[in-house]
Design a protein around this motif. Sequence first.
Motif, PDB file in Angstrom:
ATOM      1  N   GLU A 232       0.886  -1.046  -0.009  1.00  0.00           N
ATOM      2  CA  GLU A 232       0.069  -0.009  -0.016  1.00  0.00           C
ATOM      3  C   GLU A 232       0.877   1.214  -0.104  1.00  0.00           C
ATOM      4  OE1 GLU A 232      -3.202   0.838   0.064  1.00  0.00           O
ATOM      5  OE2 GLU A 232      -3.793  -1.309  -0.595  1.00  0.00           O
ATOM      6  N   CYS A 233       0.527   2.364  -0.835  1.00  0.00           N
ATOM      7  CA  CYS A 233       1.142   3.397  -0.901  1.00  0.00           C
ATOM      8  C   CYS A 233       1.166   4.237   0.544  1.00  0.00           C
ATOM      9  CB  CYS A 233       0.996   4.265  -2.013  1.00  0.00           C
ATOM     10  SG  CYS A 233       1.193   3.654  -3.587  1.00  0.00           S
ATOM     11  N   LEU A 234       2.154   5.004   0.659  1.00  0.00           N
ATOM     12  CA  LEU A 234       2.239   5.930   1.743  1.00  0.00           C
ATOM     13  C   LEU A 234       1.409   7.074   1.391  1.00  0.00           C
ATOM     14  CD1 LEU A 234       5.914   5.690   2.625  1.00  0.00           C
ATOM     15  CD2 LEU A 234       4.102   4.789   4.184  1.00  0.00           C
ATOM     16  N   PRO A 235       0.859   7.940   2.528  1.00  0.00           N
ATOM     17  CA  PRO A 235       0.305   9.074   2.315  1.00  0.00           C
ATOM     18  C   PRO A 235       1.350  10.098   1.741  1.00  0.00           C
ATOM     19  CG  PRO A 235       0.375   8.765   4.694  1.00  0.00           C
ATOM     20  CD  PRO A 235       0.773   7.487   3.809  1.00  0.00           C
ATOM     21  N   ARG A 236       0.953  11.088   1.180  1.00  0.00           N
ATOM     22  CA  ARG A 236       1.840  12.248   0.440  1.00  0.00           C
ATOM     23  C   ARG A 236       2.278  12.943   1.574  1.00  0.00           C
ATOM     24  NH1 ARG A 236       3.694  12.546  -4.601  1.00  0.00           N
ATOM     25  NH2 ARG A 236       3.759  14.906  -4.290  1.00  0.00           N
ATOM     26  N   PRO A 237       3.524  13.349   1.561  1.00  0.00           N
ATOM     27  CA  PRO A 237       3.988  14.418   2.737  1.00  0.00           C
ATOM     28  C   PRO A 237       3.105  15.613   2.862  1.00  0.00           C
ATOM     29  CG  PRO A 237       5.737  13.680   1.433  1.00  0.00           C
ATOM     30  CD  PRO A 237       4.463  13.244   0.831  1.00  0.00           C
ATOM     31  N   PRO A 238       2.875  16.192   4.233  1.00  0.00           N
ATOM     32  CA  PRO A 238       1.917  17.309   4.109  1.00  0.00           C
ATOM     33  C   PRO A 238       2.618  18.556   4.039  1.00  0.00           C
ATOM     34  CG  PRO A 238       2.769  16.441   6.258  1.00  0.00           C
ATOM     35  CD  PRO A 238       3.221  15.563   5.350  1.00  0.00           C
ATOM     36  N   THR A 239       4.147  18.314   3.510  1.00  0.00           N
ATOM     37  CA  THR A 239       4.969  19.654   3.329  1.00  0.00           C
ATOM     38  C   THR A 239       5.073  19.849   1.769  1.00  0.00           C
ATOM     39  OG1 THR A 239       6.403  19.101   5.190  1.00  0.00           O
ATOM     40  CG2 THR A 239       7.193  20.634   3.734  1.00  0.00           C
ATOM     41  N   THR A 240       4.866  20.905   1.520  1.00  0.00           N
ATOM     42  CA  THR A 240       4.937  21.400   0.011  1.00  0.00           C
ATOM     43  C   THR A 240       6.114  22.249  -0.248  1.00  0.00           C
ATOM     44  OG1 THR A 240       3.771  23.344   0.430  1.00  0.00           O
ATOM     45  CG2 THR A 240       2.536  21.389  -0.200  1.00  0.00           C
ATOM     46  N   VAL A 241       6.860  22.932   0.732  1.00  0.00           N
ATOM     47  CA  VAL A 241       8.123  23.647   0.452  1.00  0.00           C
ATOM     48  C   VAL A 241       9.193  23.244   1.470  1.00  0.00           C
ATOM     49  CG1 VAL A 241       8.983  26.015   0.519  1.00  0.00           C
ATOM     50  CG2 VAL A 241       6.618  25.555  -0.338  1.00  0.00           C
ATOM     51  N   LEU A 242      10.318  22.789   0.896  1.00  0.00           N
ATOM     52  CA  LEU A 242      11.654  22.579   1.803  1.00  0.00           C
ATOM     53  C   LEU A 242      12.589  23.484   1.718  1.00  0.00           C
ATOM     54  CD1 LEU A 242      11.733  19.080   0.297  1.00  0.00           C
ATOM     55  CD2 LEU A 242      10.344  19.637   2.362  1.00  0.00           C
ATOM     56  N   ASP A 243      13.110  23.642   2.853  1.00  0.00           N
ATOM     57  CA  ASP A 243      14.167  24.530   2.972  1.00  0.00           C
ATOM     58  C   ASP A 243      15.515  23.668   3.091  1.00  0.00           C
ATOM     59  OD1 ASP A 243      15.975  26.600   3.466  1.00  0.00           O
ATOM     60  OD2 ASP A 243      15.357  26.936   5.730  1.00  0.00           O
ATOM     61  N   TRP A 244      16.424  23.881   1.913  1.00  0.00           N
ATOM     62  CA  TRP A 244      17.527  23.414   2.058  1.00  0.00           C
ATOM     63  C   TRP A 244      18.801  23.940   2.614  1.00  0.00           C
ATOM     64  CZ3 TRP A 244      17.017  18.367   0.241  1.00  0.00           C
ATOM     65  CH2 TRP A 244      15.794  17.964  -0.159  1.00  0.00           C
ATOM     66  N   ASN A 245      18.581  25.262   3.267  1.00  0.00           N
ATOM     67  CA  ASN A 245      19.410  25.641   3.997  1.00  0.00           C
ATOM     68  C   ASN A 245      20.889  26.134   3.105  1.00  0.00           C
ATOM     69  OD1 ASN A 245      20.475  27.083   6.263  1.00  0.00           O
ATOM     70  ND2 ASN A 245      20.956  25.186   7.357  1.00  0.00           N
ATOM     71  N   THR A 246      20.773  26.807   2.214  1.00  0.00           N
ATOM     72  CA  THR A 246      21.678  27.219   1.257  1.00  0.00           C
ATOM     73  C   THR A 246      22.895  26.084   0.716  1.00  0.00           C
ATOM     74  OG1 THR A 246      23.308  27.485   3.326  1.00  0.00           O
ATOM     75  CG2 THR A 246      21.987  29.452   2.344  1.00  0.00           C
ATOM     76  N   ASP A 247      22.558  24.659   0.952  1.00  0.00           N
ATOM     77  CA  ASP A 247      23.208  23.689   0.313  1.00  0.00           C
ATOM     78  C   ASP A 247      23.331  23.726  -1.253  1.00  0.00           C
ATOM     79  OD1 ASP A 247      23.837  22.774   2.741  1.00  0.00           O
ATOM     80  OD2 ASP A 247      22.076  21.240   2.764  1.00  0.00           O
ATOM     81  N   ALA A 248      24.113  23.214  -1.624  1.00  0.00           N
ATOM     82  CA  ALA A 248      24.253  23.115  -3.305  1.00  0.00           C
ATOM     83  C   ALA A 248      23.422  22.205  -3.910  1.00  0.00           C
ATOM     84  CB  ALA A 248      25.736  22.917  -3.684  1.00  0.00           C
ATOM     85  N   LEU A 249      22.303  22.707  -4.141  1.00  0.00           N
ATOM     86  CA  LEU A 249      21.130  21.762  -4.635  1.00  0.00           C
ATOM     87  C   LEU A 249      21.165  21.491  -6.029  1.00  0.00           C
ATOM     88  CD1 LEU A 249      18.866  20.131  -3.469  1.00  0.00           C
ATOM     89  CD2 LEU A 249      17.214  22.279  -4.242  1.00  0.00           C
ATOM     90  N   ILE A 250      21.116  20.279  -6.638  1.00  0.00           N
ATOM     91  CA  ILE A 250      21.395  19.957  -8.160  1.00  0.00           C
ATOM     92  C   ILE A 250      20.144  20.135  -8.548  1.00  0.00           C
ATOM     93  CG2 ILE A 250      21.944  18.316  -9.657  1.00  0.00           C
ATOM     94  CD1 ILE A 250      24.632  19.228  -8.397  1.00  0.00           C
ATOM     95  N   ASP A 251      20.264  20.874 -10.050  1.00  0.00           N
ATOM     96  CA  ASP A 251      18.823  21.112 -10.596  1.00  0.00           C
ATOM     97  C   ASP A 251      18.193  19.741 -11.024  1.00  0.00           C
ATOM     98  OD1 ASP A 251      19.228  23.782 -10.662  1.00  0.00           O
ATOM     99  OD2 ASP A 251      20.182  24.050 -12.433  1.00  0.00           O
ATOM    100  N   LEU A 252      16.842  19.756 -11.228  1.00  0.00           N
ATOM    101  CA  LEU A 252      16.070  18.476 -11.523  1.00  0.00           C
ATOM    102  C   LEU A 252      16.167  18.289 -12.868  1.00  0.00           C
ATOM    103  CD1 LEU A 252      12.740  19.181  -9.605  1.00  0.00           C
ATOM    104  CD2 LEU A 252      14.501  17.794  -8.956  1.00  0.00           C
ATOM    105  N   ASP A 253      16.095  16.799 -13.143  1.00  0.00           N
ATOM    106  CA  ASP A 253      16.026  16.504 -14.699  1.00  0.00           C
ATOM    107  C   ASP A 253      15.202  17.225 -15.505  1.00  0.00           C
ATOM    108  OD1 ASP A 253      17.818  14.516 -13.513  1.00  0.00           O
ATOM    109  OD2 ASP A 253      16.338  13.000 -13.682  1.00  0.00           O
ATOM    110  N   SER A 254      15.302  17.198 -16.862  1.00  0.00           N
ATOM    111  CA  SER A 254      14.559  18.064 -17.674  1.00  0.00           C
ATOM    112  C   SER A 254      13.123  17.673 -17.566  1.00  0.00           C
ATOM    113  CB  SER A 254      15.099  17.591 -19.241  1.00  0.00           C
ATOM    114  OG  SER A 254      15.088  16.200 -19.461  1.00  0.00           O
ATOM    115  N   ASP A 255      12.733  16.476 -17.440  1.00  0.00           N
ATOM    116  CA  ASP A 255      11.331  15.982 -17.326  1.00  0.00           C
ATOM    117  C   ASP A 255      10.735  16.350 -15.926  1.00  0.00           C
ATOM    118  OD1 ASP A 255      12.873  14.409 -16.020  1.00  0.00           O
ATOM    119  OD2 ASP A 255      11.635  12.693 -16.888  1.00  0.00           O
TER     120      ASP A 255
END
Length: 683
Positions: free
Chosen positions: A202-225
């Motif tokens: 059975e699938c988990l419920p979706r996270p209640p969070t919609t925005v995540l704070d990465w705290n100035t870490d180097a975040l790699i851009d998402l794939d093109s799709d």
Amino acid sequence: MSSSQPFVPSSPISPSAGHLRKSRFTYKHLSQLALSCNTGPLRVIAHVDLDAFYAQCEGIRLGIAEDQPLAVQQWQGLIAINYPARKFGLTRFITISEAKKLCPNLIMQHVATWKEGDAKWAYHEDAFAHIATHKVSLDPYRLESRRILACIKDVLPAPPVQRVEKASVDEVFLDLSAQIHSILLERYPELSGPAPYDDPTECLPRPPTTVLDWNTDALIDLDSDETEDDDPDWDDITMLIGSEIVRSVRAAIRERLKYTCSAGIARNKMIAKLGSGHQKPNRQTIVRNRAVQQFLGGFKFTKIRNLGGKLGEDIVSKFGTEQVKELLEVPLGQLKSTLGDDTGLWVYEIIRGEDTSEVNSRTQIKSMLSAKSFRPTINSYDQAAKWLRIFAADIFSRLVEEGVLENKRRPRTINLHHRQGGQMRSRQAPIPSGRAIDENVLFEIAKTLLGQVIVDARAWPCANLQLSVGGFEEGPTGNRGIGGFLVRGDEAIAVKHSLRDTDEHLSNRLNSRPEKRPKSEHGAIQRFLSQQGTSHDESDEDVSSTHSEVDQLKGSSSPLNAINNDQQPEGDITRVTARSIASGDLASLDNSSSGPPPNGSRLTSKDVEPYFCSDCGQGMPVDSREEHQDWHFAKSLAAAEKGTGPQQVSSQGLVAPKKTATHRVAPHTQKNVEKGQSRLAFG
């Protein structure tokens, strides 16, 4: 009849609530996270890499400012350059003179060295000019590496939640999955319940969070799709928690030990290692699952672990590229046909970010080597022995890291390699397992091996000398030293009092035991011999009567008990008792009463001759005993041949009494009798 009011459903269904939002991850994936499963999609691995580690070690040791350009020198080359010096264009491939031209205020610190004849490494200002008599020592960096590793382990939870793999002297892998799982359940209690219908798929419920704070870490851009407008799923949440843990680890190293380090956080070891070097120094890079292809596409696949050697060169030559992005276009079938099935499949998966290698808490070292090439060559045993002393100390310092002092791991063999001219000779010897390993043990064995080389062949001049240990084995577990069997302090006092009480109790018991009764002047046999009775012949009734009379011998003062009590009966009483025991069984002696014989038969001392035959009840002189026994033996043999005799012959020629309805004869065990001994026929 219809109602005038329109129908209104009791539970209105809004378009936005038409169905519950579900995650693409299941309860099974959540349980895999708790177990640090290497194939789980929620897995989080971190790679922590010290920034220009050797240069940092020297800068901290010397107290140099962090913005001061510094390089670590080994002979006439550079092996480490800090980041302030790199701004001037310095690399490890330039010479000392070129480095000084590019950066005039550059500080160059030579590594520590072992000096010929010294028992300890040290920093020598002129070490670069004495390559012939010095040997490089990396012990200062190993010591700092141990401190950093201890700091990392101190920040993380204790094992088995903690999984730390030391990849090299300046880098470690962390499997944060189990720790993240516990934090996840604390922050999102809705995940702690059982799966619906007890179905782990059975699938988990979706996270209640919609925005995540990465705290100035180097975040790699998402794939093109992929787009950032998509709400995060649980794999993004686990990455976020992992980045928080790694940030705390890096902060502890910085605060306690003053070292900076970079880190990469991803779903496996391969991507995490690439991420740690992506934004150096002193930063951490997060590669989310939705950004893997975007991240790997800009790399050369020769930068990927295990693809930088001959295999990488082979792929470049066969496919004409070293870019991951271009190699992704090659189909699986072509990779298999060109590289082989196993290698082709592995390359196909690795360039797509698939890596299931585990974080091993302990990477087992198979061997250790310390060596020196001599320019000019050495020409004497004394010179070689000085270097063997250095090799032994060098190896022992590394054995300490392996836990040899705690008896965790130890090598079984030591090897000496000696090169004279173009010929390399080797000798091997076992390391004694019954004694602790130290520098002197290794040194003495090494000298013995060198002596063997000198005796067996020409040894000088020597161009290269190597000492190595191998065959590592795990030390015994659960053993205690002699100190573990000793007690001290209050415990020792308590044990002493306990022993004293025990001694007093035993003493009281011994004192309270009844005293042994003195031997009676007129024992049971004397009383038996003094009784009146009738004469007996060899009838069945007489034999039973005789056994009943023998039963009277039972008692504390009987010859049988006298023997058991180390009392020696005297005279013919011993012979009577022996023959009586031979004719009767032990059961009758133990179970019969001490009453008078049946049928009122009585024997008196005048009816009994000095020798009494227990087989037939007949009395006779002592000198006729052997002849009488032979007669019984012959009679028994004759009866046995006819098959009608009721009696059996014992192994000594004595005749056992025949069985009657009133007396059971116990079976006897036949054993070999030594010369000079006789056997009592116990029935």
